[in-house]
Scaffold this active site. Sequence first.
Site, PDB file in Angstrom:
ATOM      1  N   LYS A   9     -14.555  33.797  65.736  1.00 16.64           N
ATOM      2  CA  LYS A   9     -15.273  33.819  64.444  1.00 16.64           C
ATOM      3  C   LYS A   9     -15.715  35.227  64.034  1.00 16.64           C
ATOM      4  CE  LYS A   9     -16.801  29.064  64.519  1.00 16.64           C
ATOM      5  NZ  LYS A   9     -17.858  28.071  64.440  1.00 16.64           N
ATOM      6  N   GLU A  12     -18.464  36.395  49.339  1.00 18.95           N
ATOM      7  CA  GLU A  12     -19.898  36.110  49.181  1.00 18.95           C
ATOM      8  C   GLU A  12     -20.741  37.062  50.022  1.00 18.95           C
ATOM      9  OE1 GLU A  12     -20.831  33.692  47.138  1.00 18.95           O
ATOM     10  OE2 GLU A  12     -18.807  32.905  46.802  1.00 18.95           O
ATOM     11  N   ASN A  14     -15.626  31.260  59.484  1.00 16.31           N
ATOM     12  CA  ASN A  14     -14.961  30.089  60.066  1.00 16.31           C
ATOM     13  C   ASN A  14     -13.918  29.500  59.118  1.00 16.31           C
ATOM     14  OD1 ASN A  14     -16.687  28.925  58.186  1.00 16.31           O
ATOM     15  ND2 ASN A  14     -16.924  27.067  59.384  1.00 16.31           N
ATOM     16  N   ASP A  72     -20.389  27.372  58.271  1.00 22.20           N
ATOM     17  CA  ASP A  72     -21.276  26.846  59.330  1.00 22.20           C
ATOM     18  C   ASP A  72     -22.736  26.926  58.898  1.00 22.20           C
ATOM     19  OD1 ASP A  72     -19.350  26.185  61.210  1.00 22.20           O
ATOM     20  OD2 ASP A  72     -19.396  28.150  62.186  1.00 22.20           O
ATOM     21  N   GLY A 102     -22.037  32.388  69.025  1.00 27.30           N
ATOM     22  CA  GLY A 102     -21.556  32.336  67.646  1.00 27.30           C
ATOM     23  C   GLY A 102     -22.250  31.262  66.813  1.00 27.30           C
ATOM     24  N   TYR A 162     -21.435  17.535  69.879  1.00 26.89           N
ATOM     25  CA  TYR A 162     -21.123  16.177  69.397  1.00 26.89           C
ATOM     26  C   TYR A 162     -20.255  15.400  70.368  1.00 26.89           C
ATOM     27  CZ  TYR A 162     -17.364  19.114  67.601  1.00 26.89           C
ATOM     28  OH  TYR A 162     -16.376  20.052  67.485  1.00 26.89           O
ATOM     29  N   GLY A 191     -24.359  16.967  66.609  1.00 25.25           N
ATOM     30  CA  GLY A 191     -23.663  17.932  65.746  1.00 25.25           C
ATOM     31  C   GLY A 191     -22.586  17.361  64.832  1.00 25.25           C
TER      32      GLY A 191
HETATM   33  P1  NDP Z   1     -20.495  30.595  72.496  1.00 24.26           P
HETATM   34  O1  NDP Z   1     -19.556  30.579  73.644  1.00 24.26           O
HETATM   35  O2  NDP Z   1     -20.436  31.678  71.486  1.00 24.26           O
HETATM   36  O3  NDP Z   1     -22.035  30.540  73.047  1.00 24.26           O
HETATM   37  C1  NDP Z   1     -22.404  29.656  74.081  1.00 24.26           C
HETATM   38  C2  NDP Z   1     -23.929  29.641  74.209  1.00 24.26           C
HETATM   39  O4  NDP Z   1     -24.292  28.675  75.210  1.00 24.26           O
HETATM   40  C3  NDP Z   1     -24.520  30.966  74.669  1.00 24.26           C
HETATM   41  O5  NDP Z   1     -25.812  31.102  74.138  1.00 24.26           O
HETATM   42  C4  NDP Z   1     -24.552  30.776  76.191  1.00 24.26           C
HETATM   43  O6  NDP Z   1     -25.491  31.602  76.838  1.00 24.26           O
HETATM   44  C5  NDP Z   1     -24.991  29.343  76.283  1.00 24.26           C
HETATM   45  N1  NDP Z   1     -24.625  28.712  77.542  1.00 24.26           N
HETATM   46  C6  NDP Z   1     -23.389  28.414  77.970  1.00 24.26           C
HETATM   47  N2  NDP Z   1     -23.446  27.854  79.188  1.00 24.26           N
HETATM   48  C7  NDP Z   1     -24.748  27.826  79.542  1.00 24.26           C
HETATM   49  C8  NDP Z   1     -25.450  27.364  80.696  1.00 24.26           C
HETATM   50  N3  NDP Z   1     -24.806  26.837  81.748  1.00 24.26           N
HETATM   51  N4  NDP Z   1     -26.787  27.480  80.715  1.00 24.26           N
HETATM   52  C9  NDP Z   1     -27.449  28.008  79.653  1.00 24.26           C
HETATM   53  N5  NDP Z   1     -26.853  28.469  78.542  1.00 24.26           N
HETATM   54  C10 NDP Z   1     -25.500  28.366  78.487  1.00 24.26           C
HETATM   55  O7  NDP Z   1     -20.274  29.150  71.813  1.00 24.26           O
HETATM   56  P2  NDP Z   1     -20.725  28.726  70.346  1.00 24.26           P
HETATM   57  O8  NDP Z   1     -22.036  29.360  70.058  1.00 24.26           O
HETATM   58  O9  NDP Z   1     -19.627  28.909  69.384  1.00 24.26           O
HETATM   59  O10 NDP Z   1     -20.920  27.116  70.546  1.00 24.26           O
HETATM   60  C11 NDP Z   1     -22.063  26.601  71.190  1.00 24.26           C
HETATM   61  C12 NDP Z   1     -22.030  25.074  71.059  1.00 24.26           C
HETATM   62  O11 NDP Z   1     -22.160  24.691  69.687  1.00 24.26           O
HETATM   63  C13 NDP Z   1     -20.733  24.446  71.564  1.00 24.26           C
HETATM   64  O12 NDP Z   1     -21.077  23.272  72.248  1.00 24.26           O
HETATM   65  C14 NDP Z   1     -19.986  24.094  70.287  1.00 24.26           C
HETATM   66  O13 NDP Z   1     -19.139  22.981  70.447  1.00 24.26           O
HETATM   67  C15 NDP Z   1     -21.148  23.753  69.359  1.00 24.26           C
HETATM   68  N6  NDP Z   1     -20.796  23.936  67.947  1.00 24.26           N
HETATM   69  C16 NDP Z   1     -20.939  22.860  67.106  1.00 24.26           C
HETATM   70  C17 NDP Z   1     -20.663  22.983  65.767  1.00 24.26           C
HETATM   71  C18 NDP Z   1     -20.814  21.792  64.887  1.00 24.26           C
HETATM   72  O14 NDP Z   1     -20.292  21.815  63.757  1.00 24.26           O
HETATM   73  N7  NDP Z   1     -21.530  20.770  65.315  1.00 24.26           N
HETATM   74  C19 NDP Z   1     -20.198  24.254  65.184  1.00 24.26           C
HETATM   75  C20 NDP Z   1     -20.098  25.346  66.146  1.00 24.26           C
HETATM   76  C21 NDP Z   1     -20.383  25.161  67.487  1.00 24.26           C
HETATM   77  P3  NDP Z   1     -25.062  33.083  77.344  1.00 24.26           P
HETATM   78  O15 NDP Z   1     -25.173  33.977  76.141  1.00 24.26           O
HETATM   79  O16 NDP Z   1     -26.056  33.393  78.383  1.00 24.26           O
HETATM   80  O17 NDP Z   1     -23.656  32.978  77.852  1.00 24.26           O
END
Ligand code: NDP
Length: 290
Positions: free
Chosen positions: A76, A88, A98, A113, A141, A233, A254
Site C-alpha cells: 500500500k 485527492e 489501496n 480504507d 498499514g 474478519y 472488520g
Molecule cells: P501490517 O503487517 O502492516 O501490520 C501488522 C500489525 O500487527 C503491526 O502493528 C504489528 O506490530 C502487529 N502485530 C503482528 N503480529 C503481532 C503479534 N504477534 N503481537 C502483537 N502485535 C502484532 O498489516 P496491516 O496493518 O495491513 O493489517 C493488520 C490487520 O488488519 C490484518 O489482520 C488485516 O487483515 C486487517 N485489515 C482489515 C481491513 C478491513 O477492511 N477489515 C483492511 C486492512 C487490514 P509490529 O509493528 O510490532 O510488527
Amino acid sequence: MSGTKLTINAETQLYGILGNPVNHSLSPLIHNTLFEKYKINAAYMAFQVETNCLGLAFEAMRAMGMRGANITIPFKEAAVNFIDEIPEDADRCVGAINTVVNRKGRLHGYNTDVTGFLAALKEELGFNPEAKKILVLGAGGAARSVVFALARAHADEIIIHNRTVKRAEGLSDYVSEYFPKTEIDVIFDLDSAGKKKPDLVVNATSFGMRENEASPFNLESLTHQASVYDLIYTPVETPFLKQAKKLGYPHANGLGMLAAQAALSFELWTGKKEGVRETMLAALKQCIPS
Ligand code: NDP
C-alpha cells in the site's frame, strides 16, 4: 467465485488485486458479484506479486490496459511510487493507496480504507469519533489509515500502542503534523491504557487471526464501557471480540470496513453506488462461516 456467472470474451475489462500473500483475498468474490449484478463485462482477479516486482506489475497494468486495481499487504505504501497522480489531497497525505483507477493510461491512486473505516464505525457501531478518546492497537498499514481517519473525523485524543514502539512513535509524529488539534500519544504499558477511559478500542493488529492467538488487549482492564472494533474478519469472532461480547460492549468485526472500502473502489471504477456496500456485505457474510 461462487454466485457469479461471468462470461469472459475479447471485450472483458480486467481488474484485480495486487498483494503478497493474496490467495485468501475476498476481493475477487465481492467485485465479481457486483460486476455480475450490474451486467458489466469485467473480471476481477487476484495477482500474487513478488515483493521486488511491484514496478513490473504496474508496467503490466499500463501495457495491458487493466482498468483498475486494489493494492493490499505489503504494497500500500510502495504503490505510491508507481502511479501518476493521487488526485485527492486527503489521500495524498496518508502516504498509502489501496485503489488504482486507469484513466486513459494515467494511473490515479486513492485510499478508500480511511473512509471505509469511518463508514463502518458509523454503520456497525453508530460511533462518531468527534471529540472522543480512542485506543488504537497496532501501527502497520491498516493502523495508519485508522489513525488518519480518526484524526480527520476530529477525535479529541488517539492513544497508539504497538509491539514495536518505534513504529507507533513514527505514526504518531507523522499524523500529528497534519492534525495538530488531535492529541496523538504512544502508550508503552498497555495495562495502564484502561485508566485512560477510551470511548473506543480498535484492534488494527493482525494478532488474533491465527488459531492459538489470544486477545491483544484485556477489555476487563477498562474502567468503563467502550465500543470495540476489530479490523480482523477471519475468524469472524476473535478472542478480542469474544471478550467484548461477554462484557456486553458494542462491538463489530472488520467485514463492514472490508465491504465499505470495496464499495468505494467499485464506485471509483464504475460510478455505481446504490446498494453496492449492502450487496458486498451480504456476499461476504454468505461465504465466511461464523
Ligand atoms: P501490517 O503487517 O502492516 O501490520 C501488522 C500489525 O500487527 C503491526 O502493528 C504489528 O506490530 C502487529 N502485530 C503482528 N503480529 C503481532 C503479534 N504477534 N503481537 C502483537 N502485535 C502484532 O498489516 P496491516 O496493518 O495491513 O493489517 C493488520 C490487520 O488488519 C490484518 O489482520 C488485516 O487483515 C486487517 N485489515 C482489515 C481491513 C478491513 O477492511 N477489515 C483492511 C486492512 C487490514 P509490529 O509493528 O510490532 O510488527
